[in-house]
Design an enzyme around this catalytic site. Sequence first.
Site, mmCIF file in Angstrom:
data_model
loop_
_atom_site.group_PDB
_atom_site.id
_atom_site.type_symbol
_atom_site.label_atom_id
_atom_site.label_comp_id
_atom_site.label_asym_id
_atom_site.label_seq_id
_atom_site.Cartn_x
_atom_site.Cartn_y
_atom_site.Cartn_z
ATOM 1 N N HIS A 25 0.847 -1.196 0.000
ATOM 2 C CA HIS A 25 0.000 0.000 0.000
ATOM 3 C C HIS A 25 0.880 1.243 0.000
ATOM 4 C CE1 HIS A 25 0.630 1.520 4.146
ATOM 5 N NE2 HIS A 25 0.928 0.251 4.411
ATOM 6 N N CYS A 26 0.272 2.358 -0.425
ATOM 7 C CA CYS A 26 0.953 3.657 -0.319
ATOM 8 C C CYS A 26 0.081 4.553 0.555
ATOM 9 C CB CYS A 26 1.193 4.247 -1.706
ATOM 10 S SG CYS A 26 -0.320 4.521 -2.652
ATOM 11 N N ALA A 27 0.103 5.846 0.333
ATOM 12 C CA ALA A 27 -0.602 6.772 1.226
ATOM 13 C C ALA A 27 -2.116 6.650 1.123
ATOM 14 C CB ALA A 27 -0.176 8.201 0.928
#
Length: 481
Positions: A25-27
């Site tokens: 995942h990212c932000a």
Amino acid sequence: MSKNSDAKQLLELIGGKENIAAVTHCATRLRFVLQDPQQADVDKIGKLVSVKGTFTQAGQFQVIIGNDVLAFYNEFVKVAGVDGVSKEAAKSAAKHNMNVMQRLLANLAEIFSPLIPALVVGGLILGFRNVIGDIKLLEDGTKTIVEQSQFWAGVHSFLWLIGEAIFMFLPVGITWSISKKMGTTQILGIILGLTLVSPQLLNAYAVVGTPADKIPFWNFGFAKVQMIGYQAQVIPAILAGFLLAILEKNVRRVVPEYVSMIVVPFLALVPTVLVAHTVLGPIGWAIGKVISSVVYAGLTSSFGWLFAAIFGFTYAPLVITGLHHMTNAIDLQLMAQFGGTNLWPMIALSNIAQGSAVVGMIYLNRHNEEEKQVSIPAAVSCYLGVTEPAMFGINLKYIFPFLCAMTGSAFAAVISVGSGVMANSIGVGGLPGILSIKPQFMVIFFLAMVVAVVVPFLLTVALGKTRYSAKLQNTGGIPVK
């Protein structure tokens, strides 16, 4: 509906645990590398309460969750019984789903992505220096703030310390980033970059005005090598950085481990620096000059308006494909060769246009509280230069606002290019982008910004109320497809 329930449904809709090659995942997004991307039911995934949108980019199936992505990710990996991986591992796995061109663009993106925060800060600094040092705001438009205040004159001078470090020494960042990406010795990458911008060398900006017989050189007896720097040059640094990484990896394979600490750095760095100044530097300079000259000539020719209209209309779709990453290198080359870029202002306008289309959807959907929880933050972030929530969460979901934004972007781009607007540097790609525009073009760029706000908004509202009016929900909500 709980995150647990959505996580279970998402697992089923992407094809189950067996279809997951990697997940991270990212932000704001879950990033999946799927064994068979065709198994993912995109339509049903997009209807989950926790999901704001989906898209596929760089071989990854990405699901937009929002700011609570970490909690959802933790729930998902628990429900799915899979182990998350790092973003770098996911990117590596995703390359199996990419063709040659996509891999090339992904590599280019991975080089520049770590540099973007510095480039944005540099753009803001140069923009602020514009305001206090170049715009005559005082004494009836005859003097700048710097001319009237010693304090602001000191600030103006001090800020160039940072601006110079970012843009003049850009090759250092590029060669470091390549070393990091390739898994080689990062300090060698930094040293290589420093050899391209050393104070010993004739500054790249001074080469044009220096007679050939005045350019310093290294004299090896049988050959002379010009001592030319590559400040702010992109392509020479990229070529040199990859050569260093390739040499280091190959030398390390054949050198015994017990002497590798001494032999590998020497046999990798010294030949690379020599080749960089004798072959790769001049070739890279020539390639960069051709690319930037062609782009600049196209934008300043009598057909510049056509180029602008096409670029303004197609930039947002380029973001979806990942092709937009190549514009970073072109912008930086334009800055080095022409003292500014006429390409980047169109990118800022495109971002503004996407946000304005979302504002149109907010108006159409003003009675839908659930939709506003997605659309309002998306519009704000878009106006501040982060377009993904707006594009993938709203505009692409309903198509017509995306097209309205593209149209508004094209009109604004024609105004910008037709008026010769130039930016000093890359900056924040939204409303704050005006700070990066050269002072003499700020007024006309502001007009282009107004067009990028008004046209997409009006087109989105008009289409939403006419062509789709019969399909609007009774609450005044978004048209049902």
